[in-house]
Design a protein around this motif. Structure first.
Motif, short mmCIF file in Angstrom:
data_model
loop_
_atom_site.label_atom_id
_atom_site.label_comp_id
_atom_site.label_asym_id
_atom_site.label_seq_id
_atom_site.Cartn_x
_atom_site.Cartn_y
_atom_site.Cartn_z
N ALA A 117 8.27 -0.37 13.50
CA ALA A 117 8.17 1.03 13.09
C ALA A 117 7.69 1.16 11.65
O ALA A 117 8.16 2.00 10.89
N ALA A 118 6.74 0.31 11.27
CA ALA A 118 6.14 0.37 9.93
C ALA A 118 4.85 1.17 10.01
O ALA A 118 4.16 1.17 11.04
N GLU A 119 4.49 1.85 8.92
CA GLU A 119 3.28 2.65 8.91
C GLU A 119 2.02 1.81 8.73
O GLU A 119 0.94 2.20 9.18
N ARG A 120 2.20 0.64 8.09
CA ARG A 120 1.02 -0.19 7.81
C ARG A 120 1.43 -1.66 7.73
O ARG A 120 2.54 -1.99 7.27
N ALA A 121 0.54 -2.54 8.19
CA ALA A 121 0.75 -3.98 8.08
C ALA A 121 -0.53 -4.61 7.55
O ALA A 121 -1.63 -4.27 8.00
N LEU A 122 -0.37 -5.51 6.58
CA LEU A 122 -1.53 -6.15 5.95
C LEU A 122 -1.33 -7.66 5.93
O LEU A 122 -0.21 -8.15 5.76
N LEU A 123 -2.44 -8.37 6.10
CA LEU A 123 -2.44 -9.84 6.01
C LEU A 123 -3.21 -10.25 4.77
O LEU A 123 -4.39 -9.92 4.62
N ILE A 144 -6.21 -13.41 -4.31
CA ILE A 144 -5.60 -13.11 -3.02
C ILE A 144 -6.50 -12.08 -2.34
O ILE A 144 -6.77 -11.01 -2.90
N LEU A 145 -6.97 -12.40 -1.14
CA LEU A 145 -7.86 -11.51 -0.41
C LEU A 145 -7.09 -10.83 0.72
O LEU A 145 -6.49 -11.50 1.56
N VAL A 146 -7.13 -9.51 0.71
CA VAL A 146 -6.49 -8.72 1.77
C VAL A 146 -7.59 -7.99 2.52
O VAL A 146 -8.20 -7.06 1.99
N SER A 147 -7.86 -8.44 3.74
CA SER A 147 -8.99 -7.87 4.48
C SER A 147 -8.65 -7.46 5.90
O SER A 147 -9.49 -6.89 6.59
N ALA A 148 -7.41 -7.74 6.37
CA ALA A 148 -7.02 -7.40 7.74
C ALA A 148 -5.76 -6.56 7.70
O ALA A 148 -4.86 -6.77 6.88
N LEU A 175 -4.66 4.94 6.15
CA LEU A 175 -3.95 4.03 5.25
C LEU A 175 -4.67 2.70 5.12
O LEU A 175 -4.35 1.90 4.24
N LEU A 176 -5.64 2.45 6.00
CA LEU A 176 -6.39 1.19 5.97
C LEU A 176 -7.71 1.34 5.22
O LEU A 176 -8.49 0.39 5.13
N ALA A 177 -7.95 2.51 4.66
CA ALA A 177 -9.19 2.73 3.91
C ALA A 177 -9.26 1.90 2.64
O ALA A 177 -10.33 1.75 2.05
N ILE A 178 -8.11 1.34 2.22
CA ILE A 178 -8.08 0.53 1.00
C ILE A 178 -8.70 -0.85 1.22
O ILE A 178 -9.02 -1.56 0.24
N LEU A 179 -8.86 -1.26 2.49
CA LEU A 179 -9.39 -2.60 2.79
C LEU A 179 -10.90 -2.66 2.64
O LEU A 179 -11.61 -1.69 2.95
N PRO A 180 -11.41 -3.83 2.23
CA PRO A 180 -10.66 -4.97 1.68
C PRO A 180 -10.41 -4.80 0.19
O PRO A 180 -11.09 -4.01 -0.48
N PHE A 181 -9.46 -5.57 -0.35
CA PHE A 181 -9.25 -5.58 -1.80
C PHE A 181 -8.74 -6.95 -2.23
O PHE A 181 -8.27 -7.74 -1.40
N GLU A 182 -8.85 -7.21 -3.52
CA GLU A 182 -8.46 -8.50 -4.07
C GLU A 182 -7.42 -8.31 -5.17
O GLU A 182 -7.39 -7.28 -5.84
N LEU A 183 -6.59 -9.34 -5.34
CA LEU A 183 -5.60 -9.39 -6.41
C LEU A 183 -5.67 -10.76 -7.06
O LEU A 183 -5.96 -11.76 -6.39
N PRO A 184 -5.40 -10.86 -8.35
CA PRO A 184 -5.47 -12.16 -9.03
C PRO A 184 -4.33 -13.09 -8.60
O PRO A 184 -3.23 -12.64 -8.28
N PHE A 185 -4.63 -14.39 -8.62
CA PHE A 185 -3.61 -15.40 -8.33
C PHE A 185 -3.96 -16.68 -9.11
O PHE A 185 -5.13 -17.10 -9.12
N ILE A 238 -3.38 0.55 -5.64
CA ILE A 238 -4.08 0.36 -4.37
C ILE A 238 -3.20 0.74 -3.17
O ILE A 238 -3.63 1.49 -2.29
N LEU A 239 -1.98 0.22 -3.17
CA LEU A 239 -1.11 0.44 -2.02
C LEU A 239 -0.51 1.84 -2.00
O LEU A 239 -0.36 2.45 -0.93
#
Length: 254
Positions: A125-131, A141-145, A152-162, A200-201
């Motif tokens: 029952a979550a509104e969004r799931a990201l891999l 960190i690449l988030v593309s799926a 709520l998925l319009a933010i894809l894809p995006f990157e974060l530093p690691f 972003i989120l």
């Protein structure tokens, strides 16, 4: 003994005493006339009840208290909650069976990952799931799926530093342990989300679990509720870790 009979016995008592005194040679003084003339009174009930402990003790009469029974409303509410919980457990079991069947029949890794992410939203029952997948050699960190509401998925894809000192996804991967944020605006969770993640989120209630492949953390699975702000429960966090294990199986087969 009846009052009349007792009065007759009392009237004959002086003669009986006189006979006994002559028989045993004992001198007994006369009885008080007032005692012999004292009328016999009818016994009256005392204003208190005798207890069953002893005849010499008495206890005040205790007030009668009505037993408090649970209301029908509370009983119906508990029954409805239990029914809802059982229904959710049945649905979750159905999702797991479907995933298990798909893993043995489906060979398309992209479809399997999509199915797992869909289960994270519908089953939990979550509104969004990201891999999120970590690319250590590129320092990101690449988030593309993802799965959930398309808006709520319009933010894809995006990157974060690691690696990063601050960041929910970065810390989940680096520390190799799940994270649950009930309210990102609460000072208790200050510093967990990075500024990029907040921007972003746009979510306050999030949960993440690491994804392991051959014993090494290669990414993270994230669920959140940007609209409702409903926190992720501990039970759902455990279920999310189970889904992360399914992701690892798919990645091994890719």
């Amino acid at each position: 003994m009846a009052p009349d009979r007792f009065q007759d016995v009392l009237a004959s008592l002086p003669e009986r005493i006189e006979e006994l005194s002559q028989c045993f040679g004992i001198e007994i003084g006369p009885l008080p006339e007032a005692a012999l003339r004292e009328p016999v009174r009818e016994p009256v009930d005392p204003p208190w009840r005798w207890s069953g402990r002893s005849r010499g003790s008495r206890a005040p009469q205790e007030p009668v208290r009505e037993a408090v029974e649970p209301t029908d409303v509370s009983v119906r509410r508990e029954a409805a909650d239990l029914q809802s919980q059982l229904l959710r457990e049945q649905q979750w079991s159905g999702h797991l069976m479907a995933l298990t069947t798909a893993l043995s029949a489906e060979r398309d890794s992209a479809k399997l990952l999509r199915m797992i992410l869909d289960t994270a939203t519908t089953g939990l029952a979550a509104e969004r799931a990201l891999l999120a997948m970590v690319q250590r050699e590129k320092g990101r960190i690449l988030v593309s799926a993802g799965a959930g509401d398309p808006t709520l998925l319009a933010i894809l894809p995006f990157e974060l530093p690691f690696p990063a000192v601050v960041g929910l996804l970065a810390r989940t991967i680096a520390e190799e342990k799940p994270r649950c944020v009930a309210d990102a605006d609460d000072p208790l969770y200050a510093g967990i989300l990075s500024d990029d993640e907040r921007r972003i989120l746009g979510s306050r209630a999030l949960a993440t679990v690491p994804v392991r492949r051959q014993g090494k953390v290669v990414g993270a699975l994230l669920v959140d509720n940007p609209t409702s702000g409903e926190p992720v429960s501990d039970r759902d966090l455990q279920a999310l870790q189970l889904l992360a294990n399914f992701v690892a199986i798919v990645l091994d087969r890719a």
